[in-house]
Design a protein around this motif. Structure first.
Motif, PDB file in Angstrom:
ATOM      1  N   ARG A  54     -13.767 -38.202   9.758  1.00  8.64           N
ATOM      2  CA  ARG A  54     -13.660 -39.346  10.660  1.00  8.64           C
ATOM      3  C   ARG A  54     -12.801 -38.907  11.834  1.00  8.64           C
ATOM      4  NH1 ARG A  54     -11.699 -44.168   7.661  1.00  8.64           N
ATOM      5  NH2 ARG A  54     -12.946 -43.341   5.959  1.00  8.64           N
ATOM      6  N   ALA A  55     -12.701 -39.758  12.855  1.00  3.47           N
ATOM      7  CA  ALA A  55     -12.002 -39.360  14.071  1.00  3.47           C
ATOM      8  C   ALA A  55     -10.568 -38.926  13.792  1.00  3.47           C
ATOM      9  CB  ALA A  55     -12.021 -40.513  15.076  1.00  3.47           C
ATOM     10  N   SER A  56      -9.902 -39.610  12.851  1.00  5.12           N
ATOM     11  CA  SER A  56      -8.515 -39.285  12.555  1.00  5.12           C
ATOM     12  C   SER A  56      -8.374 -38.160  11.541  1.00  5.12           C
ATOM     13  CB  SER A  56      -7.803 -40.538  12.015  1.00  5.12           C
ATOM     14  OG  SER A  56      -8.428 -40.986  10.825  1.00  5.12           O
ATOM     15  N   MET A  57      -9.484 -37.658  11.024  1.00  6.13           N
ATOM     16  CA  MET A  57      -9.454 -36.654   9.967  1.00  6.13           C
ATOM     17  C   MET A  57     -10.424 -35.526  10.309  1.00  6.13           C
ATOM     18  SD  MET A  57      -7.358 -37.742   7.638  1.00  6.13           S
ATOM     19  CE  MET A  57      -7.856 -36.857   6.197  1.00  6.13           C
ATOM     20  N   PRO A  58      -9.955 -34.466  10.948  1.00  4.22           N
ATOM     21  CA  PRO A  58     -10.849 -33.392  11.383  1.00  4.22           C
ATOM     22  C   PRO A  58     -11.229 -32.428  10.261  1.00  4.22           C
ATOM     23  CG  PRO A  58      -8.615 -32.868  12.017  1.00  4.22           C
ATOM     24  CD  PRO A  58      -8.563 -34.225  11.371  1.00  4.22           C
ATOM     25  N   TYR A  59     -11.876 -32.972   9.242  1.00  8.72           N
ATOM     26  CA  TYR A  59     -12.263 -32.174   8.082  1.00  8.72           C
ATOM     27  C   TYR A  59     -13.749 -32.359   7.798  1.00  8.72           C
ATOM     28  CZ  TYR A  59      -7.265 -31.806   7.044  1.00  8.72           C
ATOM     29  OH  TYR A  59      -5.915 -31.562   7.105  1.00  8.72           O
ATOM     30  N   GLU A  60     -14.323 -31.360   7.180  1.00  9.59           N
ATOM     31  CA  GLU A  60     -15.672 -31.455   6.626  1.00  9.59           C
ATOM     32  C   GLU A  60     -15.578 -31.127   5.144  1.00  9.59           C
ATOM     33  OE1 GLU A  60     -20.140 -29.429   7.022  1.00  9.59           O
ATOM     34  OE2 GLU A  60     -18.540 -28.858   8.421  1.00  9.59           O
ATOM     35  N   VAL A  61     -16.157 -31.969   4.304  1.00 10.79           N
ATOM     36  CA  VAL A  61     -16.042 -31.813   2.857  1.00 10.79           C
ATOM     37  C   VAL A  61     -17.400 -31.472   2.254  1.00 10.79           C
ATOM     38  CG1 VAL A  61     -15.409 -32.946   0.684  1.00 10.79           C
ATOM     39  CG2 VAL A  61     -14.140 -33.471   2.782  1.00 10.79           C
ATOM     40  N   ARG A  62     -17.407 -30.503   1.352  1.00 14.97           N
ATOM     41  CA  ARG A  62     -18.591 -30.202   0.560  1.00 14.97           C
ATOM     42  C   ARG A  62     -18.220 -30.233  -0.917  1.00 14.97           C
ATOM     43  NH1 ARG A  62     -21.538 -25.171   3.911  1.00 14.97           N
ATOM     44  NH2 ARG A  62     -21.754 -26.349   5.882  1.00 14.97           N
ATOM     45  N   ALA A  68      -0.782 -38.360   8.283  1.00 15.55           N
ATOM     46  CA  ALA A  68      -0.658 -38.565   6.840  1.00 15.55           C
ATOM     47  C   ALA A  68      -0.332 -40.022   6.535  1.00 15.55           C
ATOM     48  CB  ALA A  68       0.417 -37.640   6.264  1.00 15.55           C
ATOM     49  N   ASN A  69       0.544 -40.634   7.318  1.00 12.18           N
ATOM     50  CA  ASN A  69       0.876 -42.040   7.107  1.00 12.18           C
ATOM     51  C   ASN A  69      -0.333 -42.936   7.373  1.00 12.18           C
ATOM     52  OD1 ASN A  69       3.459 -41.364   6.419  1.00 12.18           O
ATOM     53  ND2 ASN A  69       4.373 -41.989   8.357  1.00 12.18           N
ATOM     54  N   HIS A  70      -1.121 -42.581   8.397  1.00 14.77           N
ATOM     55  CA  HIS A  70      -2.339 -43.350   8.681  1.00 14.77           C
ATOM     56  C   HIS A  70      -3.294 -43.277   7.490  1.00 14.77           C
ATOM     57  CE1 HIS A  70      -5.704 -45.013  10.961  1.00 14.77           C
ATOM     58  NE2 HIS A  70      -6.429 -44.007  10.514  1.00 14.77           N
ATOM     59  N   ALA A  71      -3.454 -42.075   6.932  1.00 12.81           N
ATOM     60  CA  ALA A  71      -4.337 -41.926   5.767  1.00 12.81           C
ATOM     61  C   ALA A  71      -3.794 -42.699   4.577  1.00 12.81           C
ATOM     62  CB  ALA A  71      -4.488 -40.447   5.419  1.00 12.81           C
ATOM     63  N   ALA A  72      -2.467 -42.690   4.393  1.00 16.78           N
ATOM     64  CA  ALA A  72      -1.869 -43.429   3.283  1.00 16.78           C
ATOM     65  C   ALA A  72      -2.129 -44.926   3.423  1.00 16.78           C
ATOM     66  CB  ALA A  72      -0.368 -43.152   3.219  1.00 16.78           C
ATOM     67  N   ARG A  73      -2.025 -45.434   4.652  1.00 15.55           N
ATOM     68  CA  ARG A  73      -2.308 -46.855   4.849  1.00 15.55           C
ATOM     69  C   ARG A  73      -3.770 -47.165   4.537  1.00 15.55           C
ATOM     70  NH1 ARG A  73       1.412 -46.004   9.122  1.00 15.55           N
ATOM     71  NH2 ARG A  73      -0.254 -45.505  10.587  1.00 15.55           N
ATOM     72  N   ARG A  74      -4.665 -46.256   4.921  1.00 14.04           N
ATOM     73  CA  ARG A  74      -6.081 -46.460   4.635  1.00 14.04           C
ATOM     74  C   ARG A  74      -6.336 -46.482   3.133  1.00 14.04           C
ATOM     75  NH1 ARG A  74      -9.835 -42.482   4.067  1.00 14.04           N
ATOM     76  NH2 ARG A  74      -8.533 -40.939   5.131  1.00 14.04           N
ATOM     77  N   LEU A  75      -5.594 -45.659   2.393  1.00  9.86           N
ATOM     78  CA  LEU A  75      -5.762 -45.571   0.945  1.00  9.86           C
ATOM     79  C   LEU A  75      -4.936 -46.606   0.190  1.00  9.86           C
ATOM     80  CD1 LEU A  75      -5.458 -41.690   0.724  1.00  9.86           C
ATOM     81  CD2 LEU A  75      -7.562 -42.995   0.329  1.00  9.86           C
ATOM     82  N   VAL A  76      -4.092 -47.342   0.922  1.00  9.77           N
ATOM     83  CA  VAL A  76      -3.130 -48.267   0.321  1.00  9.77           C
ATOM     84  C   VAL A  76      -2.281 -47.496  -0.701  1.00  9.77           C
ATOM     85  CG1 VAL A  76      -2.796 -50.600  -0.579  1.00  9.77           C
ATOM     86  CG2 VAL A  76      -4.933 -50.017   0.550  1.00  9.77           C
ATOM     87  N   ALA A  77      -1.739 -46.378  -0.245  1.00  7.54           N
ATOM     88  CA  ALA A  77      -0.935 -45.500  -1.096  1.00  7.54           C
ATOM     89  C   ALA A  77       0.448 -45.350  -0.494  1.00  7.54           C
ATOM     90  CB  ALA A  77      -1.606 -44.127  -1.219  1.00  7.54           C
ATOM     91  N   ALA A  78       1.404 -44.932  -1.322  1.00 10.20           N
ATOM     92  CA  ALA A  78       2.738 -44.645  -0.815  1.00 10.20           C
ATOM     93  C   ALA A  78       2.658 -43.484   0.167  1.00 10.20           C
ATOM     94  CB  ALA A  78       3.672 -44.276  -1.974  1.00 10.20           C
ATOM     95  N   LEU A 136      -1.879 -35.947   0.590  1.00  6.77           N
ATOM     96  CA  LEU A 136      -1.061 -36.395   1.715  1.00  6.77           C
ATOM     97  C   LEU A 136      -0.076 -35.316   2.131  1.00  6.77           C
ATOM     98  CD1 LEU A 136      -0.366 -40.107   0.690  1.00  6.77           C
ATOM     99  CD2 LEU A 136      -1.986 -39.272   2.415  1.00  6.77           C
ATOM    100  N   HIS A 137       0.421 -34.561   1.170  1.00  8.77           N
ATOM    101  CA  HIS A 137       1.296 -33.421   1.490  1.00  8.77           C
ATOM    102  C   HIS A 137       0.549 -32.385   2.338  1.00  8.77           C
ATOM    103  CE1 HIS A 137       4.147 -30.129   0.890  1.00  8.77           C
ATOM    104  NE2 HIS A 137       3.136 -29.383   0.443  1.00  8.77           N
ATOM    105  N   VAL A 138      -0.686 -32.087   1.974  1.00  2.85           N
ATOM    106  CA  VAL A 138      -1.497 -31.151   2.767  1.00  2.85           C
ATOM    107  C   VAL A 138      -1.714 -31.705   4.176  1.00  2.85           C
ATOM    108  CG1 VAL A 138      -3.782 -30.100   2.985  1.00  2.85           C
ATOM    109  CG2 VAL A 138      -2.627 -30.118   0.769  1.00  2.85           C
ATOM    110  N   LEU A 139      -2.002 -32.997   4.274  1.00  2.00           N
ATOM    111  CA  LEU A 139      -2.211 -33.611   5.588  1.00  2.00           C
ATOM    112  C   LEU A 139      -0.965 -33.514   6.452  1.00  2.00           C
ATOM    113  CD1 LEU A 139      -4.244 -36.862   4.841  1.00  2.00           C
ATOM    114  CD2 LEU A 139      -5.051 -34.768   5.928  1.00  2.00           C
ATOM    115  N   ARG A 140       0.208 -33.744   5.852  1.00  2.00           N
ATOM    116  CA  ARG A 140       1.439 -33.637   6.632  1.00  2.00           C
ATOM    117  C   ARG A 140       1.594 -32.249   7.215  1.00  2.00           C
ATOM    118  NH1 ARG A 140       3.381 -37.187   2.632  1.00  2.00           N
ATOM    119  NH2 ARG A 140       3.976 -35.475   1.274  1.00  2.00           N
TER     120      ARG A 140
END
Length: 318
Positions: A32-40, A181-191, A169-173
């Protein structure tokens, strides 16, 4: 200007794979725009794979995805202390590591990394139920049963499924900075931040009202980071003695109240460095560290870098 290459993440599904362990990295690193990753999502070969907990998987990719990936996740799987993955899978993991890919295990996925020999003479963890089995089967690994995750640079391991979120989230940081990482945590409703050193589980139950009281105190402190908070201030808010507060806080979080407070201040400082043009001195005052000198001292000791270098890393146009 050409678009920057997306970071490549492979999620390796083994026989008996646990569904939550598979889903966590696949969802956290979704493109997604905030996550420059491709997953397989891959397996030993494309096609159906029998999973755990009554679920099965149909993966589109085989082990060639490990040749492609920058980061390979190995989710946990059933009976890890009895069954090693096929030799072809272990060889592919070793080859991925040899060419520079990072390998990250969630929960019992650590047994697959252990079978490759890549955890030998390194610190690692796994789900608390399996830490003794991992240590007995692979005595060269320094197994730490008390932590949520371990980052050894080229290889990372985590405890049970929920700690896979902490690991991601540690990897994202490290990749994108604390704001992402905080944006992703909010999306996941995670600490947004649980340190790798936090305890996997509380050894004895904490009375629920007191646990709720301490959570409220942490929220209270986060809204007052600019103030000179002390242990007595925190204990007073929780309506317990400083001694009781320190003991129960450590049981709940795996760290001391003042270490937690310092880390919270540094996290806010990191986000301000990434997202604002405020000076080092202003940020130090904003987060309750007083002076730029004090902020630099703690930044270097905890994060191994300076505030200025951190800002240049995560705001390249600054």
């Amino acid at each position: 200007m050409p678009e920057p290459r997306l970071r490549r993440v492979a999620v390796l599904v083994l026989e008996g794979a646990k569904p939550l362990d598979v889903g966590i990295p696949a969802q956290v690193f979704t493109t997604r725009a905030s996550m420059p990753y491709e997953v397989r999502v891959c397996g030993a070969a494309p096609g159906p794979i029998t999973g755990g907990d009554g679920l099965s998987y149909l993966v589109a990719h085989g082990l060639e995805a490990l040749d492609w990936a920058d980061l390979v996740f190995v989710p946990g799987y059933r009976s890890p202390d009895r069954d090693d993955p096929p030799a072809v899978v272990l060889d592919a993991l070793r080859a991925a590591s040899a060419r520079g890919a990072r390998l990250a295990a969630i929960s019992t996925g650590a047994f697959a990394l252990a079978a490759t020999g890549l955890l030998d003479d390194r610190r690692a963890t796994t789900h608390w139920h399996y830490t003794r089995a991992l240590a007995a089967r692979y005595p060269r690994i320094r197994v730490d049963e008390h932590v949520l995750f371990v980052d050894e640079g080229a290889v990372l391991t985590s405890a049970g499924a929920a700690s896979g979120i902490d690991l991601c989230l540690h990897v994202l940081r490290g990749d994108l900075g604390i704001a992402s990482a905080n944006h992703a945590a909010r999306r996941l409703v995670a600490a947004p931040y649980r340190s790798g050193g936090q305890a996997q589980y509380v050894p004895r139950s904490v009375p629920e009202p007191l646990g709720e009281r301490f959570a409220a105190t942490r929220e209270w402190a986060l809204r007052r980071l600019a103030e000179p908070l002390t242990l007595d201030d925190l204990a007073r808010h929780a309506a317990v003695s400083p001694r009781t507060f320190s003991r129960r806080f450590a049981e709940d979080t795996g760290t001391t109240p003042m270490r937690w407070l310092l880390r919270a201040r540094l996290d806010v400082a990191r986000e301000l460095l990434e997202r604002s043009e405020r000076s080092i001195e202003q940020i130090a005052a904003d987060v309750g560290l007083g002076t730029g000198t004090n902020l630099r001292l703690h930044f270097q000791r905890v994060l191994g870098t300076t505030p200025s270098e951190y800002r240049r890393t995560f705001t390249p146009d600054f």
